[in-house]
Scaffold this active site. Structure first.
Site, short mmCIF file in Angstrom:
data_model
loop_
_atom_site.label_atom_id
_atom_site.label_comp_id
_atom_site.label_asym_id
_atom_site.label_seq_id
_atom_site.Cartn_x
_atom_site.Cartn_y
_atom_site.Cartn_z
N LYS A 1 -3.77 2.86 4.14
CA LYS A 1 -4.51 4.05 4.58
C LYS A 1 -5.12 3.84 5.97
O LYS A 1 -5.12 2.73 6.48
CB LYS A 1 -5.57 4.42 3.53
CG LYS A 1 -4.95 4.81 2.17
CD LYS A 1 -4.25 6.17 2.19
CE LYS A 1 -3.22 6.39 1.11
NZ LYS A 1 -3.67 6.42 -0.27
C1 LIG Z 1 -3.39 6.70 -1.80
C2 LIG Z 1 -3.69 8.00 -2.47
C3 LIG Z 1 -4.53 8.09 -3.57
C4 LIG Z 1 -5.04 6.89 -4.32
O1 LIG Z 1 -5.77 6.02 -3.55
P1 LIG Z 1 -6.19 4.60 -4.16
O2 LIG Z 1 -7.28 4.15 -3.25
O3 LIG Z 1 -4.98 3.75 -4.09
O4 LIG Z 1 -6.65 4.82 -5.55
C5 LIG Z 1 -4.88 9.35 -4.06
N1 LIG Z 1 -4.39 10.46 -3.48
C6 LIG Z 1 -3.54 10.42 -2.45
C7 LIG Z 1 -3.06 11.70 -1.86
C8 LIG Z 1 -3.15 9.19 -1.91
O5 LIG Z 1 -2.28 9.15 -0.90
#
Ligand SMILES: *Cc1c(COP(=O)(O)O)cnc(C)c1O
Length: 394
Positions: free
Chosen positions: A192
């Site tokens: 991210k």
């Molecule tokens: C990555 C992601 C998540 C989950 O994030 P985590 O921190 O891995 O739990 C939820 N929604 C979207 C749209 C994502 O891309």
């Protein structure tokens, strides 16, 4: 710049995503580990404070994933068995899974065919007396139509929980995402825009929701129980509810603090790559560049092209294989949730029930876009895409 580059192939495979972590993060982790305080403590407090200041929200509560943040948000607004939560099929499984965890039903509303964001015009028709919340996902880092969503939600008395896993820093009409809906959930997963390896954040301006999330994220123990191992801390605590184990560790928060500081720098780099892709691909016969209302408000977590399949002799999967042969890693965001076996079978969805999401799924490819990419990496992606389009154009 045009042709000769198109024939050059990289030696090394370019991964689809990679974090940019430097000496600052390494030093912060070493300092944290040496301090002996590894679980939730002062680093988490510092991270939460910095995050709330950066976003401009009243409360920021660190948790160990965005999935946890979403689960806690639904718990805080009181989603329960029999309730419905409206969301987009163009998202990661976690967005809908947490609705199931609360015993509620996720209802998918189709996305807009170009932005792939939840279509606010389709939203109202899906609201029922059981609808408790709408859970928009800011796809790729571009804000949903929040005025329209909030207007409908407020009028119908439902809450707005935002999945902002892609949306740091995303602006909507000048305001940062994290300051708009009732509760906003961020991700610091390794790929991210800002990372702690694994981690997440709950942002809200509501004191009651913040208090509930704070309580439930660490076993439902009475306030500041984490201080119980410090001098002056008390061994005693009360369990006020059967809470979850969703706290972030100080080691992770130590990575997050310098990452957050560099958020604008990372964003500038991602924006520049998006601009470069746009220059190279806009108007090209064979693919469509992402539909963007305002390039400066976009967090550019993903750069999603849509193939014009009528203009090509190969389909999306073959196109991806061709890029792989040219040593470029790509991905697909997302396989729409309504065609995944669990949701399809449980709720009886047909692929064509959400035609925009299903149609887009045949055409979408996410190109690499991350701060660690060099200019040469970017040019290699462009060359590989152009070469593939030109080699397989009808
Ligand atoms: C990555 C992601 C998540 C989950 O994030 P985590 O921190 O891995 O739990 C939820 N929604 C979207 C749209 C994502 O891309």
């Amino acid at each position: 710049m045009t042709t000769p580059k198109a024939l050059r192939t990289r030696e090394q495979f370019l991964p689809f995503a990679a974090p940019l972590v430097g000496q600052e993060e390494v030093d912060a982790v070493v300092e944290c580990v040496r301090s002996g305080w590894l679980t939730t403590g002062f680093k988490v407090k510092e991270f939460e404070k910095a995050f709330a200041e950066a976003i401009g929200c009243r409360h920021a509560l660190a948790v160990n994933s965005c999935t946890a943040a979403l689960h806690l948000a639904l718990e805080a607004i009181g989603v329960g068995p029999g309730d419905e939560v409206i969301t987009s099929p163009m998202t990661f499984t976690a967005t809908a899974a947490v609705v199931e965890h609360m015993g509620a039903r996720p209802t998918f509303v189709d996305c807009e065919p170009d932005t792939l964001n939840l279509d606010a015009r389709a939203l109202e028709k899906r609201i029922t007396p059981r609808t408790k919340a709408v859970l928009p996902v800011h796809f790729a880092g571009q804000a949903c139509d929040m005025d329209a969503i909030l207007e409908i939600a407020r009028r119908r008395g439902i809450k707005v929980i935002e999945d902002a896993a892609h949306a740091i820093p995303t602006r909507y009409k000048g305001r940062l995402i994290g300051t708009i809906g009732d509760i906003t959930c961020f991700s610091f997963y390794a790929t991210k825009n800002v990372t702690t390896g694994e981690g997440g954040m709950v942002a809200t301006d509501d004191d009651g929701y913040a208090q509930r999330v704070r309580l439930m994220h660490l076993h439902g123990m009475s306030r500041d129980a984490w201080k119980r191992y410090q001098e002056g801390g008390s061994w005693s605590y009360e369990i006020l509810a059967p809470g979850f184990k969703y706290n972030l560790s100080d080691v992770a928060a130590a990575i997050g603090i310098p990452q957050l500081r560099r958020c604008d720098e990372f964003h500038a780099r991602r924006s520049l790559i998006a601009r470069r892709y746009h220059e190279a691909f806009a108007g090209l016969d064979g693919l469509r560049v992402p539909a963007v209302a305002d390039e400066f408000s976009h967090a550019w977590h993903l750069y999603v092209i849509q193939l014009e399949l009528d203009a090509l002799r190969i389909d999306r999967d073959e196109f991806i294989r061709e890029l792989g042969r040219r040593k470029i890693g790509v991905s697909v965001h997302f396989i729409p949730l309504h065609i995944q076996p669990y949701y399809r079978d449980r709720y009886g969805y047909a692929a064509g029930d959400l035609p925009n999401a299903f149609g887009a799924f045949q055409r979408i490819i996410s190109l690499p876009i991350y701060a660690k990419m060099t200019d040469e990496d970017v040019e290699d992606v462009i060359a590989a895409v152009l070469d593939t389009v030109e080699s397989f154009r009808r």
